[in-house]
Design an enzyme around this catalytic site. Structure first.
Site, short mmCIF file in Angstrom:
data_model
loop_
_atom_site.label_atom_id
_atom_site.label_comp_id
_atom_site.label_asym_id
_atom_site.label_seq_id
_atom_site.Cartn_x
_atom_site.Cartn_y
_atom_site.Cartn_z
CE LYS A 4 39.60 12.32 1.34
NZ LYS A 4 38.14 12.53 1.59
CB THR A 5 42.47 11.80 8.18
OG1 THR A 5 42.27 12.86 7.25
CG2 THR A 5 43.62 12.14 9.10
CG ASP B 159 43.74 15.80 3.55
OD1 ASP B 159 43.16 15.21 2.62
OD2 ASP B 159 43.14 16.27 4.54
CB THR C 135 37.68 15.98 -3.09
OG1 THR C 135 38.44 16.87 -3.92
CG2 THR C 135 37.67 16.49 -1.67
P1 ATP Z 1 39.09 14.94 5.15
O1 ATP Z 1 39.40 14.44 3.79
O2 ATP Z 1 38.19 16.13 5.20
O3 ATP Z 1 40.28 15.04 6.06
P2 ATP Z 1 38.52 12.37 5.97
O4 ATP Z 1 37.84 11.63 4.86
O5 ATP Z 1 39.98 12.23 6.10
O6 ATP Z 1 38.16 13.86 5.77
P3 ATP Z 1 38.41 11.54 8.71
O7 ATP Z 1 39.03 12.72 9.36
O8 ATP Z 1 39.24 10.34 8.53
O9 ATP Z 1 37.79 11.98 7.32
O10 ATP Z 1 37.11 11.08 9.51
C1 ATP Z 1 36.29 12.01 10.11
C2 ATP Z 1 35.71 11.45 11.42
O11 ATP Z 1 34.79 10.41 11.12
C3 ATP Z 1 36.74 10.86 12.36
O12 ATP Z 1 36.61 11.46 13.61
C4 ATP Z 1 36.39 9.40 12.52
O13 ATP Z 1 36.23 9.10 13.87
C5 ATP Z 1 35.06 9.24 11.87
N1 ATP Z 1 35.06 8.11 10.96
C6 ATP Z 1 35.41 8.16 9.66
N2 ATP Z 1 35.25 6.97 9.08
C7 ATP Z 1 34.79 6.14 10.02
C8 ATP Z 1 34.41 4.76 10.02
N3 ATP Z 1 34.46 4.04 8.90
N4 ATP Z 1 33.99 4.22 11.15
C9 ATP Z 1 33.89 4.97 12.27
N5 ATP Z 1 34.21 6.28 12.34
C10 ATP Z 1 34.66 6.86 11.23
#
Ligand code: ATP
Length: 334
Positions: free
Chosen positions: A64-65, A109, A158
């Site tokens: 998501k981030t 977030d 979430t």
């Molecule tokens: P949260 O909600 O806990 O913040 P998130 O869903 O925002 O989690 P991210 O921080 O965006 O998750 O991603 C976590 C890690 O996974 C990042 O370091 C990113 O490099 C990797 N990542 C996420 N999605 C992908 C993707 N589709 N392809 C490659 N790497 C990814």
């Protein structure tokens, strides 16, 4: 969700940032969300306007981030990051909103954890790009309207169901992020290994991917643990045996269950005879917050067919007993 995850050390954080895909083409998987998002962004570029507000829902660590950063990059706009828990007063939100520049992307977030007054201020900001700043108290209080530059809100949660309807309705588009397939996780790992200059065999990749619970963040973290192990043991190429020895040591089992997952299942079967048991009781039994059990452990356990959610509480599925190497008693519910 970010605060539910363990806080990574600075080096880990740097690595995580380095491994983040920078544009939609580098973003692996989530085909549907990627297509939808790419259309929303293309349309707003043609109209020359800031993109519609976007809501992203899904378990932690699915990107998501990363997507919020990609949205800002693709719109050539600056990005501001904050989170629901950080915004406890409407004034906190007013301070952020009033300092946004035109077209800026605001990533919130855990947007479901914002305070009520802040949430109401956000409704108006999202819809009319203005807020009312309340000055004074009681009968003498006056609302001073403040115009905001157009901005794009990217909210993350979430579960979309946690948001009040009026807030949900103000997003132009909601993307649901799904767990990644093992094949997609392998692609994430191959990309990361390339960037970290690590050599793995195909079986080595498969071994890590299988334990990554469909989550890129976990995949990258396990890859770093395996890298450490290989470094210390002087292994140049990481094969399946090396990967599995390393991950066994870190208590990540063959299905990707970690210590929390196993303790949830273990409590369920050993303390409650497989359930049904209420979420808060179960959380107390494992010494965790109900929200942690619900958002961090459960989505994966449910998906794996190890845990069931019933109106009367959580139950251990037959596969849970099997996975723990226990025999399911005849009087268990599942
Ligand atoms: P949260 O909600 O806990 O913040 P998130 O869903 O925002 O989690 P991210 O921080 O965006 O998750 O991603 C976590 C890690 O996974 C990042 O370091 C990113 O490099 C990797 N990542 C996420 N999605 C992908 C993707 N589709 N392809 C490659 N790497 C990814």
């Amino acid at each position: 969700a970010a605060e539910l995850a363990p806080v990574p050390a600075p080096e880990e954080r740097e690595l995580e940032a380095a491994l983040r895909p920078k544009n939609l083409d580098d973003f692996v998987g989530q085909e549907r969300v990627r297509k939808q998002l790419s259309l929303v962004l293309a349309a707003s570029r043609i109209r020359g306007r800031s993109a519609d507000h976007v809501l992203m829902s899904g378990p932690p660590g699915l990107g998501k981030t990363t997507l919020a950063m990609i949205i800002a990059a693709e719109m050539n706009a600056p990005l501001r990051i904050s989170s629901g828990p950080a915004i406890q007063h409407a004034g906190d939100l007013a301070a952020i909103l009033s300092s946004l520049s035109e077209g800026e992307v605001l990533f919130l977030d855990e947007i479901h954890r914002m305070s009520r007054p802040a949430e109401e201020m956000l409704y108006m900001a999202m819809e009319d790009f203005r807020v009312d700043i309340i000055v004074g108290k009681g009968a003498g209080a006056t609302a001073i309207p403040l115009e905001l530059p157009p901005f794009t809100l990217v909210g993350a949660t979430t579960r979309a169901g946690l948001l009040p309807g009026p807030l949900r309705d103000r997003f132009g588009f909601t993307g649901h992020l799904e767990f990644y397939s093992v094949a997609e996780i392998e692609l994430v790992l191959r990309r990361s290994a390339g960037m970290l200059e690590l050599k793995l065999t195909s079986a080595g990749f498969a071994e890590i991917a299988g334990r990554s619970r469909g989550t890129p963040r976990i995949a990258n973290r396990l890859l770093r643990r395996v890298r450490d192990w290989a470094l210390v043991h002087g292994m140049e190429t990481i094969d399946a045996r090396t990967a599995s020895a390393a991950l066994d040591m870190y208590e990540v089992d063959v299905r990707g269950l970690d210590r929390l997952d196993r303790s949830v299942l273990m409590a369920l079967v050993s303390k409650f005879n497989g359930g049904p048991v209420g979420l808060s009781t179960l959380a107390i039994a494992v010494g965790e917050e109900p929200e942690t059990v619900e958002t961090v452990a459960e989505p994966f356990l449910v998906r794996e067919g190890l845990l069931g959610r019933t109106p009367r509480g959580r139950i251990a599925m037959p596969a849970a007993w099997e996975h723990l190497g226990l025999k399911m008693p005849g009087n268990a519910v599942a």
